[in-house]
Design a protein around this motif. Structure first.
Motif, PDB file in Angstrom:
ATOM      1  N   ILE A 140       0.871  -1.170   0.000  1.00 55.61           N
ATOM      2  CA  ILE A 140       0.000   0.000   0.000  1.00 55.61           C
ATOM      3  C   ILE A 140       0.909   1.222   0.000  1.00 55.61           C
ATOM      4  O   ILE A 140       2.071   1.152   0.398  1.00 55.61           O
ATOM      5  CB  ILE A 140      -0.961   0.050   1.209  1.00 55.61           C
ATOM      6  CG1 ILE A 140      -0.186  -0.051   2.530  1.00 55.61           C
ATOM      7  CG2 ILE A 140      -2.031  -1.016   1.107  1.00 55.61           C
ATOM      8  CD1 ILE A 140      -1.062   0.127   3.753  1.00 55.61           C
ATOM      9  N   SER A 141       0.393   2.340  -0.467  1.00 52.92           N
ATOM     10  CA  SER A 141       1.197   3.558  -0.522  1.00 52.92           C
ATOM     11  C   SER A 141       0.372   4.732  -0.033  1.00 52.92           C
ATOM     12  O   SER A 141      -0.813   4.848  -0.348  1.00 52.92           O
ATOM     13  CB  SER A 141       1.684   3.817  -1.957  1.00 52.92           C
ATOM     14  OG  SER A 141       2.317   5.076  -2.054  1.00 52.92           O
ATOM     15  N   ALA A 142       1.022   5.597   0.728  1.00 49.19           N
ATOM     16  CA  ALA A 142       0.426   6.850   1.178  1.00 49.19           C
ATOM     17  C   ALA A 142       1.193   7.981   0.510  1.00 49.19           C
ATOM     18  O   ALA A 142       2.376   8.190   0.786  1.00 49.19           O
ATOM     19  CB  ALA A 142       0.497   6.971   2.696  1.00 49.19           C
ATOM     20  N   GLN A 143       0.545   8.707  -0.368  1.00 49.89           N
ATOM     21  CA  GLN A 143       1.169   9.813  -1.096  1.00 49.89           C
ATOM     22  C   GLN A 143       1.159  11.058  -0.218  1.00 49.89           C
ATOM     23  O   GLN A 143       0.104  11.562   0.162  1.00 49.89           O
ATOM     24  CB  GLN A 143       0.416  10.069  -2.392  1.00 49.89           C
ATOM     25  CG  GLN A 143       0.791  11.352  -3.107  1.00 49.89           C
ATOM     26  CD  GLN A 143      -0.339  11.885  -3.955  1.00 49.89           C
ATOM     27  OE1 GLN A 143      -1.367  11.238  -4.106  1.00 49.89           O
ATOM     28  NE2 GLN A 143      -0.168  13.077  -4.495  1.00 49.89           N
ATOM     29  N   LEU A 144       2.346  11.550   0.129  1.00 55.39           N
ATOM     30  CA  LEU A 144       2.452  12.788   0.885  1.00 55.39           C
ATOM     31  C   LEU A 144       2.765  13.938  -0.069  1.00 55.39           C
ATOM     32  O   LEU A 144       3.489  13.759  -1.047  1.00 55.39           O
ATOM     33  CB  LEU A 144       3.548  12.685   1.945  1.00 55.39           C
ATOM     34  CG  LEU A 144       3.392  11.588   2.998  1.00 55.39           C
ATOM     35  CD1 LEU A 144       4.498  11.694   4.036  1.00 55.39           C
ATOM     36  CD2 LEU A 144       2.036  11.639   3.673  1.00 55.39           C
ATOM     37  N   THR A 145       2.208  15.103   0.232  1.00 54.00           N
ATOM     38  CA  THR A 145       2.508  16.316  -0.537  1.00 54.00           C
ATOM     39  C   THR A 145       2.771  17.446   0.447  1.00 54.00           C
ATOM     40  O   THR A 145       2.750  17.254   1.674  1.00 54.00           O
ATOM     41  CB  THR A 145       1.348  16.710  -1.472  1.00 54.00           C
ATOM     42  OG1 THR A 145       0.279  17.266  -0.698  1.00 54.00           O
ATOM     43  CG2 THR A 145       0.847  15.528  -2.285  1.00 54.00           C
ATOM     44  N   HIS A 146       2.983  18.647  -0.113  1.00 53.83           N
ATOM     45  CA  HIS A 146       3.197  19.825   0.724  1.00 53.83           C
ATOM     46  C   HIS A 146       1.963  20.172   1.547  1.00 53.83           C
ATOM     47  O   HIS A 146       2.046  21.001   2.468  1.00 53.83           O
ATOM     48  CB  HIS A 146       3.588  21.021  -0.142  1.00 53.83           C
ATOM     49  CG  HIS A 146       2.535  21.397  -1.138  1.00 53.83           C
ATOM     50  ND1 HIS A 146       2.297  20.674  -2.285  1.00 53.83           N
ATOM     51  CD2 HIS A 146       1.629  22.409  -1.143  1.00 53.83           C
ATOM     52  CE1 HIS A 146       1.311  21.227  -2.951  1.00 53.83           C
ATOM     53  NE2 HIS A 146       0.882  22.280  -2.292  1.00 53.83           N
ATOM     54  N   ALA A 147       0.822  19.547   1.247  1.00 57.46           N
ATOM     55  CA  ALA A 147      -0.403  19.822   2.003  1.00 57.46           C
ATOM     56  C   ALA A 147      -0.472  19.037   3.306  1.00 57.46           C
ATOM     57  O   ALA A 147      -1.306  19.344   4.166  1.00 57.46           O
ATOM     58  CB  ALA A 147      -1.628  19.496   1.147  1.00 57.46           C
ATOM     59  N   ASP A 148       0.368  18.019   3.476  1.00 58.66           N
ATOM     60  CA  ASP A 148       0.310  17.196   4.690  1.00 58.66           C
ATOM     61  C   ASP A 148       1.052  17.858   5.835  1.00 58.66           C
ATOM     62  O   ASP A 148       1.909  18.722   5.652  1.00 58.66           O
ATOM     63  CB  ASP A 148       0.875  15.812   4.400  1.00 58.66           C
ATOM     64  CG  ASP A 148      -0.102  14.947   3.622  1.00 58.66           C
ATOM     65  OD1 ASP A 148      -1.148  14.593   4.194  1.00 58.66           O
ATOM     66  OD2 ASP A 148       0.168  14.656   2.437  1.00 58.66           O
ATOM     67  N   ASP A 149       0.709  17.416   7.040  1.00 56.99           N
ATOM     68  CA  ASP A 149       1.332  17.954   8.246  1.00 56.99           C
ATOM     69  C   ASP A 149       1.314  16.887   9.322  1.00 56.99           C
ATOM     70  O   ASP A 149       0.926  15.737   9.077  1.00 56.99           O
ATOM     71  CB  ASP A 149       0.610  19.224   8.710  1.00 56.99           C
ATOM     72  CG  ASP A 149      -0.899  19.021   8.907  1.00 56.99           C
ATOM     73  OD1 ASP A 149      -1.338  17.858   9.142  1.00 56.99           O
ATOM     74  OD2 ASP A 149      -1.658  20.004   8.833  1.00 56.99           O
ATOM     75  N   GLU A 150       1.734  17.254  10.515  1.00 58.28           N
ATOM     76  CA  GLU A 150       1.794  16.283  11.617  1.00 58.28           C
ATOM     77  C   GLU A 150       0.417  15.698  11.930  1.00 58.28           C
ATOM     78  O   GLU A 150       0.299  14.538  12.314  1.00 58.28           O
ATOM     79  CB  GLU A 150       2.383  16.945  12.868  1.00 58.28           C
ATOM     80  CG  GLU A 150       3.830  17.365  12.747  1.00 58.28           C
ATOM     81  CD  GLU A 150       4.792  16.184  12.691  1.00 58.28           C
ATOM     82  OE1 GLU A 150       4.364  15.047  12.960  1.00 58.28           O
ATOM     83  OE2 GLU A 150       5.974  16.414  12.372  1.00 58.28           O
ATOM     84  N   GLN A 151      -0.623  16.494  11.758  1.00 53.94           N
ATOM     85  CA  GLN A 151      -1.966  16.001  12.055  1.00 53.94           C
ATOM     86  C   GLN A 151      -2.368  14.888  11.096  1.00 53.94           C
ATOM     87  O   GLN A 151      -2.878  13.848  11.519  1.00 53.94           O
ATOM     88  CB  GLN A 151      -2.967  17.157  11.986  1.00 53.94           C
ATOM     89  CG  GLN A 151      -4.388  16.740  12.331  1.00 53.94           C
ATOM     90  CD  GLN A 151      -5.355  17.925  12.324  1.00 53.94           C
ATOM     91  OE1 GLN A 151      -4.972  19.045  12.026  1.00 53.94           O
ATOM     92  NE2 GLN A 151      -6.599  17.671  12.669  1.00 53.94           N
ATOM     93  N   THR A 152      -2.130  15.086   9.795  1.00 54.73           N
ATOM     94  CA  THR A 152      -2.539  14.053   8.838  1.00 54.73           C
ATOM     95  C   THR A 152      -1.677  12.807   8.966  1.00 54.73           C
ATOM     96  O   THR A 152      -2.178  11.680   8.861  1.00 54.73           O
ATOM     97  CB  THR A 152      -2.485  14.584   7.393  1.00 54.73           C
ATOM     98  OG1 THR A 152      -1.142  14.903   7.027  1.00 54.73           O
ATOM     99  CG2 THR A 152      -3.368  15.809   7.226  1.00 54.73           C
ATOM    100  N   THR A 153      -0.366  12.971   9.177  1.00 51.68           N
ATOM    101  CA  THR A 153       0.487  11.782   9.277  1.00 51.68           C
ATOM    102  C   THR A 153       0.275  11.053  10.600  1.00 51.68           C
ATOM    103  O   THR A 153       0.406   9.833  10.661  1.00 51.68           O
ATOM    104  CB  THR A 153       1.964  12.157   9.101  1.00 51.68           C
ATOM    105  OG1 THR A 153       2.335  13.167  10.040  1.00 51.68           O
ATOM    106  CG2 THR A 153       2.221  12.643   7.683  1.00 51.68           C
ATOM    107  N   THR A 154      -0.068  11.787  11.666  1.00 55.28           N
ATOM    108  CA  THR A 154      -0.395  11.120  12.934  1.00 55.28           C
ATOM    109  C   THR A 154      -1.628  10.243  12.769  1.00 55.28           C
ATOM    110  O   THR A 154      -1.671   9.101  13.264  1.00 55.28           O
ATOM    111  CB  THR A 154      -0.622  12.155  14.048  1.00 55.28           C
ATOM    112  OG1 THR A 154       0.592  12.868  14.274  1.00 55.28           O
ATOM    113  CG2 THR A 154      -1.070  11.488  15.339  1.00 55.28           C
TER     114      THR A 154
END
Length: 489
Positions: free
Chosen positions: A362-376
């Motif tokens: 599975i893959s989680a695409q991170l962009t400049h829109a992500d932050d500690e809240q979304t990755t937590t």
């Protein structure tokens, strides 16, 4: 004087249109939300309708004397050091077709990496261009394809010197990047243009710690999707041109041939705004994203049963040339389940949507829109998934072929097979028959079977077991693959 990158011509034209209280007796028929269903307005918001105006005779005058779109495209070209830039509201699926038809024509040959997106194959079918397939670099232990090498393109040109040019996909949806400089050198020594399908690389020009982007590497045409790794709206695509091997007027003509005459100005505005955002703040935003991705990768790696594919996994001899760390690709083979089952579980239990999923990843695409809240939130869901693997281990297994078994003979050109008289046969009886349709696991959208390929038992077994395990096939007539469309004998 240099270009003023603080401008956003399309956004500013939309603001002027609203301030002038323009009254249109033209499409769109909702007339700036007045005629829209109130239930639609409640969900979508009035801003969507207010910004949905004609491009000519709305955003600009009927003769485009304000040069609104042209100025926005010129600013984009300046921002990324291209000679010419073109906006598209039909996604990179259209842009890549326009690029192909600008470098070759019906009946001619084009070198194409076999890991190309289905939109490239659609371009071959529509145009009648004959592909010369260039094999990806296969990681046999991970059952994963990386972009073809420069040497593979050189060999293909040596065997097919009449080919008009080459197309390569880089980066892949998994973040693996090709040796674009090497491939461009191969092409240019022969006076041939290189097209790069860089749909997943819109962000690459704006940070030095990312793989080199196509224009800097010497490509002639680069196609990129602003909505994938950028801030644009879905269907927002840009294609860039440099050098003298492709006539910009011909490229513009091909795009006009394929594109809509009713472009959505909101998509244009999203592209315009994203360019300004990246020029002014891109290095800072992407730097934060890269730091966040690094921390997230370490945290995922610490979860039992998870391995995060990193540069050491993807780069090296016979593998990828470079690596983008923002797609966080997780191998969950040790959990004893499939990516399909894991993705469904994450959506059901945590409302988390995975970027990619296959038989073991599975893959989680991170962009400049992500932050500690979304990755937590992501990490919480992944840890919970690891704690519930007992509930997931009965997932049907996918019979994945070896790279040699996965490749089939191109018995007829894609266009000929697609438009030939067809028959539906049970999948078990399709072995040895010539496919008349694309069969594409989505995501990532790379066809396993193409029109014109002679179907084999390992490939059909892979697809049938894949569907049973949760693979999605959007393009065959029978998405459950009980039957397959083949060329009539």
């Amino acid at each position: 004087m240099g270009a003023n990158q603080a401008e956003a011509p399309i956004l500013e034209a939309l603001a002027r249109y609203a301030d002038a209280d323009e009254l249109g007796f033209t499409p769109p028929g909702h007339k700036r939300a007045r005629g829209a269903d109130p239930r639609a307005r409640a969900v979508l918001g009035d801003a969507v309708f207010y910004g949905d105006v004609l491009a000519n005779g709305g955003l600009d005058d009927r003769l485009t004397r304000g040069r609104v779109l042209e100025r926005a495209e010129n600013l984009m070209a300046d921002a990324v050091h291209a000679d010419h830039t073109f906006f598209s509201t039909c996604g990179s699926s259209l842009s890549v077709k326009a690029a192909m038809l600008a470098v070759t024509c019906p009946g001619h040959r084009l070198l194409v990496g076999r890991d190309a997106h289905k939109s490239v194959v659609a371009g071959l079918i529509l145009s009648g261009v004959e592909p010369v397939w260039v094999e990806p670099q296969w990681d046999t232990s991970r059952h994963l394809a990386h972009p073809p090498s420069a040497a593979a393109y050189a060999k293909a040109f040596a065997e097919h010197p009449d080919a008009d040019g080459a197309l390569v996909t880089s980066p892949t949806p998994y973040g693996a990047a090709a040796d674009l400089t090497g491939i461009a050198d191969v092409c240019h020594r022969l006076g041939k243009p290189l097209v790069v399908d860089e749909a997943w690389g819109a962000h690459l020009p704006f940070h030095d710690d990312l793989p080199s982007w196509a224009m800097d590497a010497g490509a002639d045409i680069c196609v990129t999707s602003i909505h994938k790794m950028g801030s644009g709206l879905e269907q927002g695509s840009v294609f860039h041109l440099q050098g003298d091997l492709v006539d910009p007027a011909e490229l513009a003509s091909r795009a006009d041939l394929l594109g809509t005459t009713s472009p959505n100005v909101l998509i244009y505005a999203g592209i315009d705004a994203w360019r300004r955002q990246m020029v002014q703040h891109g290095r800072q935003l992407l730097g934060r994203a890269l730091e966040l991705a690094a921390r997230t990768r370490i945290a995922v790696e610490a979860i039992d049963g998870f391995h995060v594919n990193d540069a050491k996994d993807f780069r090296g001899p016979d593998l990828a040339h470079d690596f983008d760390p923002l797609p966080v690709v997780m191998d969950i083979g040790e959990l004893g389940t499939t990516g399909y089952r894991a993705a469904d579980w994450l959506r059901t239990h945590h409302h988390i949507d995975a970027h990619l999923f296959d038989h073991r990843r599975i893959s989680a695409q991170l962009t400049h829109a992500d932050d500690e809240q979304t990755t937590t939130r992501l990490l919480t869901a992944l840890r919970d998934l690891a704690d519930h693997t007992a509930d997931l281990r009965d997932a049907p297994q996918v019979a994945v072929p070896s790279p040699d078994e996965l490749r089939m003979d191109q018995a007829r050109p894609p266009r000929d097979a697609y438009f030939a008289r067809q028959a539906k046969v049970p999948a078990a009886e399709a072995v040895g028959r010539i496919a008349a349709e694309m069969i594409t696991p989505y995501p990532p959208g790379i066809p396993v079977a193409l029109p014109g390929e002679r179907l084999t038992e390992p490939v059909l077994t892979y697809l049938v077991t894949g569907v049973e395990a949760g693979m999605f096939l959007p393009d065959p007539a029978d998405q459950r693959l009980k039957t397959v469309r083949v060329v009539e004998d």
